[in-house]
Motif scaffolding. Sequence first.
Motif, short mmCIF file in Angstrom:
data_model
loop_
_atom_site.label_atom_id
_atom_site.label_comp_id
_atom_site.label_asym_id
_atom_site.label_seq_id
_atom_site.Cartn_x
_atom_site.Cartn_y
_atom_site.Cartn_z
N ALA A 1 -59.22 3.12 -12.60
CA ALA A 1 -60.62 3.11 -11.90
C ALA A 1 -60.50 3.97 -10.59
O ALA A 1 -61.41 4.30 -10.24
N THR A 2 -59.29 4.45 -10.21
CA THR A 2 -59.11 5.18 -9.04
C THR A 2 -58.17 6.27 -9.23
O THR A 2 -56.96 5.99 -9.81
N ASP A 3 -58.27 7.41 -9.11
CA ASP A 3 -57.29 8.52 -9.49
C ASP A 3 -56.07 8.34 -8.56
O ASP A 3 -56.21 8.29 -7.37
N GLY A 4 -55.01 8.54 -9.30
CA GLY A 4 -53.78 8.32 -8.41
C GLY A 4 -53.18 6.96 -8.28
O GLY A 4 -52.22 6.89 -7.58
N TRP A 5 -53.75 5.92 -8.79
CA TRP A 5 -53.63 4.59 -8.78
C TRP A 5 -53.16 3.91 -10.06
O TRP A 5 -54.36 3.93 -10.87
N GLU A 6 -52.24 3.37 -10.44
CA GLU A 6 -52.02 2.62 -11.65
C GLU A 6 -52.52 1.16 -11.20
O GLU A 6 -52.31 0.68 -10.34
N THR A 7 -53.35 0.58 -12.06
CA THR A 7 -53.63 -0.70 -12.06
C THR A 7 -52.73 -1.50 -11.64
O THR A 7 -51.84 -1.99 -12.49
N TYR A 8 -52.89 -2.63 -10.49
CA TYR A 8 -52.05 -3.53 -10.34
C TYR A 8 -52.16 -4.73 -11.07
O TYR A 8 -53.40 -5.35 -11.23
N VAL A 9 -51.27 -5.29 -11.81
CA VAL A 9 -51.23 -6.60 -12.30
C VAL A 9 -50.07 -7.54 -11.78
O VAL A 9 -49.04 -7.21 -11.92
N GLY A 10 -50.59 -8.78 -11.55
CA GLY A 10 -49.97 -9.73 -10.87
C GLY A 10 -50.24 -11.03 -11.10
O GLY A 10 -51.32 -11.07 -11.74
N SER A 11 -49.61 -12.16 -10.60
CA SER A 11 -49.95 -13.43 -10.75
C SER A 11 -49.77 -13.93 -9.42
O SER A 11 -49.25 -13.68 -8.58
N CYS A 12 -50.58 -15.19 -9.22
CA CYS A 12 -50.50 -15.84 -8.00
C CYS A 12 -50.71 -17.30 -8.38
O CYS A 12 -51.24 -17.69 -9.37
N SER A 13 -50.37 -18.40 -7.38
CA SER A 13 -51.01 -19.72 -7.24
C SER A 13 -51.84 -19.85 -5.86
O SER A 13 -50.94 -20.07 -4.91
N ALA A 14 -53.02 -19.76 -6.10
CA ALA A 14 -53.90 -19.75 -4.86
C ALA A 14 -53.56 -21.36 -4.25
O ALA A 14 -53.67 -21.42 -3.06
N VAL B 1 -49.79 -11.65 -17.86
CA VAL B 1 -49.39 -10.77 -17.02
C VAL B 1 -48.93 -9.63 -18.12
O VAL B 1 -49.56 -8.30 -17.90
N ALA B 2 -47.89 -9.89 -18.74
CA ALA B 2 -47.26 -8.59 -19.77
C ALA B 2 -48.65 -8.14 -20.62
O ALA B 2 -48.93 -6.99 -20.78
N LEU B 3 -49.67 -8.88 -21.25
CA LEU B 3 -50.47 -8.56 -21.81
C LEU B 3 -51.55 -7.58 -21.26
O LEU B 3 -52.01 -6.50 -21.63
N TYR B 4 -51.80 -8.12 -19.99
CA TYR B 4 -52.78 -7.25 -19.42
C TYR B 4 -52.34 -5.69 -18.90
O TYR B 4 -52.95 -4.98 -18.59
N LYS B 5 -50.94 -5.89 -18.50
CA LYS B 5 -50.32 -4.77 -18.43
C LYS B 5 -50.41 -3.73 -19.54
O LYS B 5 -50.60 -2.55 -19.27
N GLN B 6 -50.26 -4.13 -20.57
CA GLN B 6 -50.29 -3.30 -21.82
C GLN B 6 -51.71 -2.98 -21.80
O GLN B 6 -51.95 -1.80 -22.45
N MET B 7 -52.84 -3.92 -21.70
CA MET B 7 -54.01 -3.41 -22.05
C MET B 7 -54.48 -2.39 -20.74
O MET B 7 -55.41 -1.46 -21.20
N SER B 8 -54.14 -2.33 -19.46
CA SER B 8 -54.40 -1.49 -18.43
C SER B 8 -54.06 -0.10 -18.94
O SER B 8 -54.66 0.95 -18.24
N ARG B 9 -52.92 0.07 -19.56
CA ARG B 9 -52.49 1.55 -20.17
C ARG B 9 -53.50 1.94 -20.97
O ARG B 9 -53.18 3.39 -21.34
N LEU B 10 -54.33 1.36 -21.68
CA LEU B 10 -54.98 1.83 -22.73
C LEU B 10 -56.54 2.48 -21.82
O LEU B 10 -57.08 3.28 -22.60
N PHE B 11 -56.63 2.40 -20.74
CA PHE B 11 -57.94 2.92 -20.21
C PHE B 11 -57.36 3.77 -18.89
O PHE B 11 -56.32 3.75 -18.22
N LEU B 12 -58.27 4.65 -18.67
CA LEU B 12 -58.13 5.41 -17.36
C LEU B 12 -58.16 4.66 -16.14
O LEU B 12 -58.96 3.75 -16.23
#
Length: 373
Positions: A265-278, A252-263
């Motif tokens: 996908a939707t203006d005004g929205w910061e990419t949500y990064v989370g975890s789950c146990s389906a 999760v921490a790694l993907y949060k860092q990676m998501s900051r490197l890209f614009l």
Amino acid sequence: MEQHKRPEWMPENGDSQDAFTTSVMKGSAQLPAAKRAFRKKAVTIEELEEGVRNNHRTLLAQAITLMESSAARHQQKAQKLIQRLLPHAGHAIRIGITGVPGAGKSTFIEALGTMLCQRGYKVAVLAVDPSSTLTGGSILGDKTRMEKLVQHPNAFVRPSPSSGALGGVNRRTRETLLVCEAAGYNVILVETVGVGQSEGSVRDMVDFFLLLTLTGAGDELQGIKRGILELVDGIVINKADGDNIIRVQQTVALYKQMSRLFLPATDGWETYVGSCSALHCQGLEEFWYAVQQFQDTIAAAGILEKRRNAQKRNWLYASIREQLEQRFFDNPFIKERLALAENAIANGTQTVTSAALQLMDDYDRFQRSTDRP
């Protein structure tokens, strides 16, 4: 009165009903006509429209089957039906879900869908399976993997084969989505095949696009993820349970860092990064809260309306390309020329590019000749 035929094994004194209860009747020449009398009556567009609007499961399924048919007569009827249903569609939250095989997409969808159904939402799942190269049908059959959700009265699960379409979705998924919205489903979950690098088709038909992934895939920093990260509004790492929890937190921490490197996908929205146990239904509340926040944010900013208008425009161009391709390959003159071109390419007397250009010239000439009065 006509006598019944006597079986060979029946004794001479076996005429009495007390002796035997079986006799052989003479065949009726009218049987085929009797069978024709029970032949199923074709459902009209009006009946399909009313059935879809009233969420009649059988008629809803028939309407979707009509949409997926490639027969010209069915497509004409399908477009008339869509035109009637269009005013009643467009009010659902549309969520696309992709991920590599094994990420647990079906388990996640069943857990999320069941939770939403229990809260009073009406959930439609459009699960697109890989197609058999022999029969064209679905290989996986998601209904067998969502037993609990399928049985819920507020849910509708429709598996469809991808039929070789790129982007991990069926060619008619857009129409199917609109039909489900017209039937009153207010949450639409589109599960893709998970093809990795050609998910633009999914992005072009949903509001929120989710990447479901897991730890230990070994490709967190590879280029295959870049194309996905530029398209998705959320990333959820699944299977956050047992001994895997620490690794999930690190991912999760790694993907949060990676998501900051890209614009985003939707203006005004910061990419949500989370975890789950389906499997244990954990982390679903947080994800759904993020989806609601996303929907409220883009609706208030007018982004939702702009996105859906852009999706309709892209749908128009995709439909044009599909129609052109179909008309080209259905042309009887082109069918003859295509066979010659294949032989020429196989014999090495013509290159692939020159053969394609020649076929297009032949098609243009054919069209001009048929257009003359």
